[in-house]
Design an enzyme around this catalytic site. Structure first.
Site, short mmCIF file in Angstrom:
data_model
loop_
_atom_site.label_atom_id
_atom_site.label_comp_id
_atom_site.label_asym_id
_atom_site.label_seq_id
_atom_site.Cartn_x
_atom_site.Cartn_y
_atom_site.Cartn_z
N GLU A 177 -9.99 2.12 4.44
CA GLU A 177 -9.68 3.39 3.74
C GLU A 177 -10.97 3.99 3.14
O GLU A 177 -11.21 5.19 3.25
CB GLU A 177 -8.66 3.08 2.65
N HIS A 188 -7.51 -3.37 4.65
CA HIS A 188 -6.92 -2.02 4.72
C HIS A 188 -7.66 -1.09 3.75
O HIS A 188 -8.05 0.02 4.11
CB HIS A 188 -5.43 -2.08 4.36
N ASN A 189 -7.86 -1.55 2.53
CA ASN A 189 -8.54 -0.71 1.54
C ASN A 189 -10.00 -0.46 1.93
O ASN A 189 -10.52 0.63 1.70
CB ASN A 189 -8.47 -1.36 0.15
N LYS A 192 -4.52 -6.68 3.19
CA LYS A 192 -4.44 -5.48 2.31
C LYS A 192 -5.85 -5.08 1.86
O LYS A 192 -6.19 -3.89 1.79
CB LYS A 192 -3.55 -5.78 1.10
N HIS A 234 -38.21 -22.09 10.98
CA HIS A 234 -36.74 -22.01 11.09
C HIS A 234 -36.24 -22.27 12.50
O HIS A 234 -35.04 -22.31 12.71
CB HIS A 234 -36.26 -20.64 10.59
N SER A 293 0.83 -1.21 0.00
CA SER A 293 0.00 0.00 0.00
C SER A 293 0.86 1.25 0.00
O SER A 293 1.92 1.28 0.61
CB SER A 293 -0.92 0.01 1.22
#
Ligand code: NBP
Length: 480
Positions: free
Chosen positions: A192, A188-189, A185, A455, A130
């Site tokens: 961001e 991380h993005n 990574k 359910h 990065s």
């Protein structure tokens, strides 16, 4: 020059070229190669003086230039091009060689490639990098996955070219096996995206609710950058807001079309969070906010819908409101990091990665887009308790958010009253309140699911799984 290069880089577009230069500037002999040989020649012509480059025009020449075990970095377009390059090089390599993919690969592709290359005795290291073009040259944040053995030979070199945090620590650590580096990574993005969305909402509120102009807001952001929000993104936000368009004399932000783009990684983060069952509301809202901004026709249809009349606060109130926005931004940021770290924790458990979340926060302190003083605090929180179930379980973060929560509520309520969208702030506050709730309406959801789909549900007062025979109005029966 056979066998003399300590590392090789193939794929010499912006990222690969700068990464190769970074290795060379740090004293490593670097073999360089690109499918289109002119890029290799250009690199050596322009930057040959920066260090030792060994240019290679063919794959064979490139591999022959590397010392053993060979370390070969692939920096090509993610997806099929990466597979094509791997296929080209693998037959030329030998057991023990290390193939590093520094592109933005999907972590599942990295897992597949790692498993395939392991069969041939090769190490495959999917590596998150990065920092963009500049980071690649001057020091990125590096997130290598792959085997611990491969890190022994590769890690020291990566640590030299990586960014350094303020305390001098390299922003590179062995993240975990196979696809762990690319997964981290990706998160991380995703974070961001969330950071950028929250900053954008703060700007919008300061402008539309508080009535500040971009230049005033630039000054406010500059002030915030010397406090707990100190970060690269806040710093560049102040610069973008202070920028005036030379052609029109208008604030730059006013001449940019308000339709944001998104690449794959933010979307992948949300898709994989859904697969893992981890709520990453902040990241999801950031991806959706960009997506909504790009739907020009939808926005045109909605523009005339009813809403409150625009109103701005009185100057004294505006100043107080700016302080409240800072608190809302900080609290929402803590929540989006909490969610991103939860996602990494869940992925670690799912894929058997021993992720050191404190160390991951540590390698994001320099080089990368989300670099921030605040990350030290996350590292400290995990240093106190490596098994911290949530960042919000850390006493210090909990206390800070506790102190900010009133202002946070005021900001979200003000935005709702004035008709200003704050999906990031609002979803972060809802997440926080959902965690605080003694009881959630999920109990009713379970009742509905049992009604229409049998359910089943669990009870608060007895163990077991239950189903109510709704049509017969009969009390519940325990399932086997
Ligand atoms: P690009 O993603 O634009 O890829 C261009 C490179 O891929 C060129 O070297 C090109 O060779 C090569 N390539 C392609 Br396209 N198809 C190929 C094939 N079939 N065989 C061999 N080579 C092939 O480059 P970039 O922007 O430098 O990014 C490189 C990687 O780093 C990407 O995975 C990207 O996602 C990742 N990344 C980028 C950034 C950033 O800020 N740009 C940040 C972090 C990570 P050619 O010259 O012969 O066409």
């Amino acid at each position: 020059m056979a066998g003399t290069a300590q590392i090789g880089v193939t794929g010499l577009a912006v990222m690969g070229r700068n990464l190769a230069r970074n290795f060379a500037r740090n004293g490593f002999a670097v073999a360089v190669h690109n499918r289109t040989a002119s890029r290799t020649r250009d690199l050596v012509e322009q930057f040959g003086h920066e260090g030792t480059f060994v240019p290679a025009e063919s794959a064979e020449e490139f591999v022959a230039a590397l010392e053993r075990p060979r370390r070969l970095v692939i920096m090509v377009k993610a997806g099929a091009p990466t597979d094509a390059v791997i296929e080209e090089f693998v037959p030329l390599l030998e057991p023990g060689d290390v193939v590093i993919d520094g592109g933005n690969a999907h972590f599942a592709d990295t897992r597949r490639r790692e498993a395939a290359l392991r069969e041939s005795g090769l190490h495959f290291v999917g590596t998150g990098i990065s920092g963009g073009e500049e980071g690649a040259l001057l020091g990125p944040s590096i997130m290598p996955g792959g085997s611990a053995e491969s890190y022994e030979s590769l890690g020291p070199m990566l640590e030299i070219i990586a960014a350094k945090a303020a305390d001098g620590t390299p922003c590179c650590t062995h993240v975990g096996a196979d696809g762990a580096g690319h997964f981290v990574k990706m998160v991380h993005n995703g974070i961001e995206y969330a950071d950028m969305q929250l900053i954008a909402e703060a700007y919008d509120l300061l402008r539309r609710a508080a009535g500040y102009q971009p230049a005033d807001i630039a000054r406010i952001f500059k002030g915030w950058n010397s406090g707990r929000l100190d970060s690269y993104l806040i710093e560049i936000t102040a610069e973008v807001l202070a920028h005036v368009d030379a052609a029109t004399g208008r604030p730059f932000v006013d001449i940019v079309a308000d339709q944001a783009e998104q690449k794959g990684t933010g979307r992948w983060t949300v898709q994989l969070a859904l697969d893992l069952g981890v709520p990453v509301n902040g990241i999801a809202e950031a991806v959706f906010a960009r997506s909504l901004s790009g739907h020009a026709e939808l926005r045109a249809v909605g523009r005339d819908l009813a809403g409150p009349a625009p109103a701005t606060l009185a100057p004294d109130d505006a100043e107080r409101f700016a302080g409240q926005v800072e608190q809302a931004l900080y609290a929402s940021k803590v929540v989006s990091y909490t969610q991103g770290f939860h996602q990494m924790q869940a992925a670690g458990a799912e894929y058997g990665w021993e992720l050191d979340l404190g160390a991951i926060a540590g390698i994001w302190r320099g080089g990368c887009i989300i670099r921030a003083a605040f990350l030290d605090r996350i590292t400290a929180a995990y240093a106190k308790d490596r098994a911290l179930p949530s960042l919000l379980a850390d006493e210090q973060f909990a206390a800070e958010i506790g102190a900010a929560q009133e202002a946070w509520r005021t900001v979200v309520a003000t935005a709702a009253r004035l008709g200003i969208p704050v999906p990031g702030f609002a979803t972060a506050l809802s997440y926080y309140d959902a965690l605080r709730a003694e009881r959630l309406p999920a109990a009713l959801t379970q009742g509905q699911r049992d009604f229409f789909g049998a359910h089943t549900y669990r009870r608060v007062d007895r163990d077991g799984v239950f189903h109510t025979l709704w049509s017969q109005d009969r009390s519940e029966e325990q399932q086997s």
